[in-house]
Scaffold this motif. Structure first.
Motif, PDB file in Angstrom:
ATOM      1  N   PRO A 273       3.200   1.087  -3.709  1.00 15.42           N
ATOM      2  CA  PRO A 273       2.328   1.811  -2.773  1.00 15.42           C
ATOM      3  C   PRO A 273       1.000   1.097  -2.538  1.00 15.42           C
ATOM      4  CG  PRO A 273       3.237   3.305  -4.410  1.00 15.42           C
ATOM      5  CD  PRO A 273       3.547   1.919  -4.871  1.00 15.42           C
ATOM      6  N   ARG A 274       0.479   0.459  -3.578  1.00 12.92           N
ATOM      7  CA  ARG A 274      -0.780  -0.265  -3.429  1.00 12.92           C
ATOM      8  C   ARG A 274      -0.589  -1.485  -2.521  1.00 12.92           C
ATOM      9  NH1 ARG A 274      -5.618  -1.528  -6.221  1.00 12.92           N
ATOM     10  NH2 ARG A 274      -6.729  -2.921  -4.799  1.00 12.92           N
ATOM     11  N   PHE A 275       0.525  -2.171  -2.658  1.00  8.51           N
ATOM     12  CA  PHE A 275       0.816  -3.282  -1.755  1.00  8.51           C
ATOM     13  C   PHE A 275       0.849  -2.792  -0.308  1.00  8.51           C
ATOM     14  CE2 PHE A 275       2.874  -5.783  -5.326  1.00  8.51           C
ATOM     15  CZ  PHE A 275       2.007  -6.848  -5.235  1.00  8.51           C
ATOM     16  N   ALA A 276       1.497  -1.638  -0.086  1.00  5.64           N
ATOM     17  CA  ALA A 276       1.624  -1.106   1.272  1.00  5.64           C
ATOM     18  C   ALA A 276       0.251  -0.846   1.893  1.00  5.64           C
ATOM     19  CB  ALA A 276       2.447   0.181   1.248  1.00  5.64           C
ATOM     20  N   SER A 277      -0.662  -0.277   1.113  1.00  5.62           N
ATOM     21  CA  SER A 277      -2.006   0.004   1.643  1.00  5.62           C
ATOM     22  C   SER A 277      -2.847  -1.263   1.740  1.00  5.62           C
ATOM     23  CB  SER A 277      -2.709   1.042   0.761  1.00  5.62           C
ATOM     24  OG  SER A 277      -2.861   0.573  -0.570  1.00  5.62           O
ATOM     25  N   GLU A 278      -2.639  -2.185   0.817  1.00  3.94           N
ATOM     26  CA  GLU A 278      -3.405  -3.426   0.785  1.00  3.94           C
ATOM     27  C   GLU A 278      -3.124  -4.295   2.012  1.00  3.94           C
ATOM     28  OE1 GLU A 278      -6.295  -5.723  -1.205  1.00  3.94           O
ATOM     29  OE2 GLU A 278      -5.425  -3.848  -1.939  1.00  3.94           O
ATOM     30  N   PHE A 279      -1.904  -4.210   2.539  1.00  4.66           N
ATOM     31  CA  PHE A 279      -1.494  -5.087   3.649  1.00  4.66           C
ATOM     32  C   PHE A 279      -1.241  -4.321   4.943  1.00  4.66           C
ATOM     33  CE2 PHE A 279      -0.582  -7.524  -0.146  1.00  4.66           C
ATOM     34  CZ  PHE A 279      -1.024  -8.791   0.190  1.00  4.66           C
ATOM     35  N   GLU A 280      -1.871  -3.179   5.100  1.00  2.82           N
ATOM     36  CA  GLU A 280      -1.678  -2.379   6.324  1.00  2.82           C
ATOM     37  C   GLU A 280      -2.004  -3.176   7.587  1.00  2.82           C
ATOM     38  OE1 GLU A 280      -2.299   2.325   5.205  1.00  2.82           O
ATOM     39  OE2 GLU A 280      -4.066   1.104   5.670  1.00  2.82           O
ATOM     40  N   GLU A 281      -3.049  -3.994   7.534  1.00  2.37           N
ATOM     41  CA  GLU A 281      -3.453  -4.758   8.714  1.00  2.37           C
ATOM     42  C   GLU A 281      -2.558  -5.961   8.962  1.00  2.37           C
ATOM     43  OE1 GLU A 281      -7.526  -5.833   8.402  1.00  2.37           O
ATOM     44  OE2 GLU A 281      -8.258  -3.766   8.233  1.00  2.37           O
ATOM     45  N   GLN A 282      -1.793  -6.371   7.957  1.00  2.00           N
ATOM     46  CA  GLN A 282      -0.954  -7.571   8.096  1.00  2.00           C
ATOM     47  C   GLN A 282       0.498  -7.243   8.451  1.00  2.00           C
ATOM     48  OE1 GLN A 282      -3.230  -7.278   5.392  1.00  2.00           O
ATOM     49  NE2 GLN A 282      -4.628  -8.505   6.640  1.00  2.00           N
ATOM     50  N   GLY A 283       0.878  -5.969   8.411  1.00  2.00           N
ATOM     51  CA  GLY A 283       2.250  -5.607   8.742  1.00  2.00           C
ATOM     52  C   GLY A 283       2.764  -4.485   7.867  1.00  2.00           C
ATOM     53  N   THR A 284       4.056  -4.250   7.944  1.00  2.00           N
ATOM     54  CA  THR A 284       4.708  -3.193   7.160  1.00  2.00           C
ATOM     55  C   THR A 284       5.258  -3.790   5.872  1.00  2.00           C
ATOM     56  OG1 THR A 284       5.326  -2.014   9.184  1.00  2.00           O
ATOM     57  CG2 THR A 284       6.512  -1.435   7.171  1.00  2.00           C
ATOM     58  N   TRP A 285       4.798  -3.263   4.740  1.00  2.00           N
ATOM     59  CA  TRP A 285       5.194  -3.841   3.457  1.00  2.00           C
ATOM     60  C   TRP A 285       6.684  -3.634   3.181  1.00  2.00           C
ATOM     61  CZ3 TRP A 285       3.445  -7.403   0.427  1.00  2.00           C
ATOM     62  CH2 TRP A 285       3.983  -7.543  -0.852  1.00  2.00           C
ATOM     63  N   LEU A 286       7.227  -2.478   3.521  1.00  2.00           N
ATOM     64  CA  LEU A 286       8.650  -2.219   3.278  1.00  2.00           C
ATOM     65  C   LEU A 286       9.479  -2.929   4.344  1.00  2.00           C
ATOM     66  CD1 LEU A 286      10.988  -0.852   1.852  1.00  2.00           C
ATOM     67  CD2 LEU A 286      10.529   1.220   3.189  1.00  2.00           C
ATOM     68  N   ARG A 287      10.244  -3.923   3.909  1.00  2.00           N
ATOM     69  CA  ARG A 287      11.066  -4.717   4.811  1.00  2.00           C
ATOM     70  C   ARG A 287      12.474  -4.861   4.247  1.00  2.00           C
ATOM     71  NH1 ARG A 287       6.901  -9.253   3.962  1.00  2.00           N
ATOM     72  NH2 ARG A 287       6.357  -7.726   2.365  1.00  2.00           N
TER      73      ARG A 287
END
Length: 291
Positions: free
Chosen positions: A134-148
């Motif tokens: 979840p922290r990765f998902a919020s950390e990279f919100e501006e760079q794309g969708t973490w779940l791929r």
């Protein structure tokens, strides 16, 4: 992190450029960058920036502007921005040839297998408080969708390549919650995997288990699955860990697996904040209810 820094300090006299990446470096880059023994910090995914860094260093080219890297060079600091998240379908296959040939052997069920990992997906749809996803998902919100998710065609192509090149006989699917995928994707996977026919294992959660899913997996040779229980205290698990599945549902789901031909292992965590001895034994008791 502390152990890693000690190792870097031990080789500082060799004047080797050092780089640190991973969860701690991404979540606390200023802390890591301040370490005297650290020359470079990777603040994002490394699949593209690390080969670029190596190529530029090898050719004596300037490497101080590479995205995803914070760099100390000639007394100056360069803090470059994060780049867009990777399209995991574009990543190259793993090259095991650079390692000792014995590298592909892994123990499972009392024997050694020629095993290869397959990145099935990156990220997770759940929000467990103890997990980095979840922290990765919020950390990279501006760079794309973490779940791929990797496309099924590419997964099949990758497995076939490993079988041909390294004689792989067992696969491990790298996925935070393998059975958290939609039913359509699971059916697509099962239809595809019939042509592979090798044993495999993966990680999942109790609430993703259904009898029909287990039957589908049995039919294509699933050898083992590992299911996250984490904590046996239902209140703590629901309120603190944000895992709302009940003990009753957990036991029922795990018994579905234990009654099948698929081997079952479970993951538990002890030592959570404020966890008591009694809570630890609740975890042990929950495990014992599954035969």
């Amino acid at each position: 992190h502390l152990a890693g820094i000690k190792l870097l300090e031990a080789v500082k006299d060799l004047n080797i450029t050092t780089i640190v990446g991973g969860c701690f470096a991404i979540f606390s880059p200023n802390h890591v960058f301040a370490e005297e023994s650290v020359d470079i910090v990777c603040i994002g995914e490394g699949e593209e920036c690390l080969p670029e860094l190596c190529a530029k260093m090898a050719n004596n080219e300037d490497f101080t502007s590479i995205g995803n890297l914070w760099i100390k060079h000639n007394g100056n600091e360069f803090k470059n921005e994060k780049t867009e998240l990777e399209d995991i379908d574009r990543l190259p296959d793993l090259d095991f040839s650079v390692f000792d040939p014995k590298r592909v052997y892994r123990p499972m069920d009392g024997r050694l297998w020629r095993m290869a990992p397959i990145e099935f997906s990156r990220g997770c749809m759940y929000k467990c408080t103890y997990c980095s996803a979840p922290r990765f998902a919020s950390e990279f919100e501006e760079q794309g969708t973490w779940l791929r998710n990797k496309t099924m065609g590419n997964i099949q192509r990758e497995m076939e390549a490993y079988i041909e090149e390294y004689n792989i006989e067992y696969f491990y699917f790298v996925s935070e919650t393998f059975l958290g995928i939609p039913d359509k994707r699971l059916r697509e996977f099962c239809d595809m995997y019939k042509s592979i026919g090798l044993p495999f294992w993966f990680n999942t959660r109790p609430e993703t288990l259904r009898e029909n899913k287990i039957e589908m997996l049995e039919e294509i040779g699933c050898h083992r699955m590992s299911v996250g229980i984490e904590c046996g205290n239902e209140e703590y698990r629901r309120n603190t860990l944000k895992r709302p599945v009940s003990n009753e549902r957990t036991i029922r789901s795990l018994k579905l697996v234990s009654a099948s031909s698929i081997q079952l292992s479970v993951n538990n965590i002890i030592g959570f904040p404020d966890e008591t001895r009694e809570m630890i034994f609740e975890t042990i008791h929950l495990n014992r209810q599954v035969e």
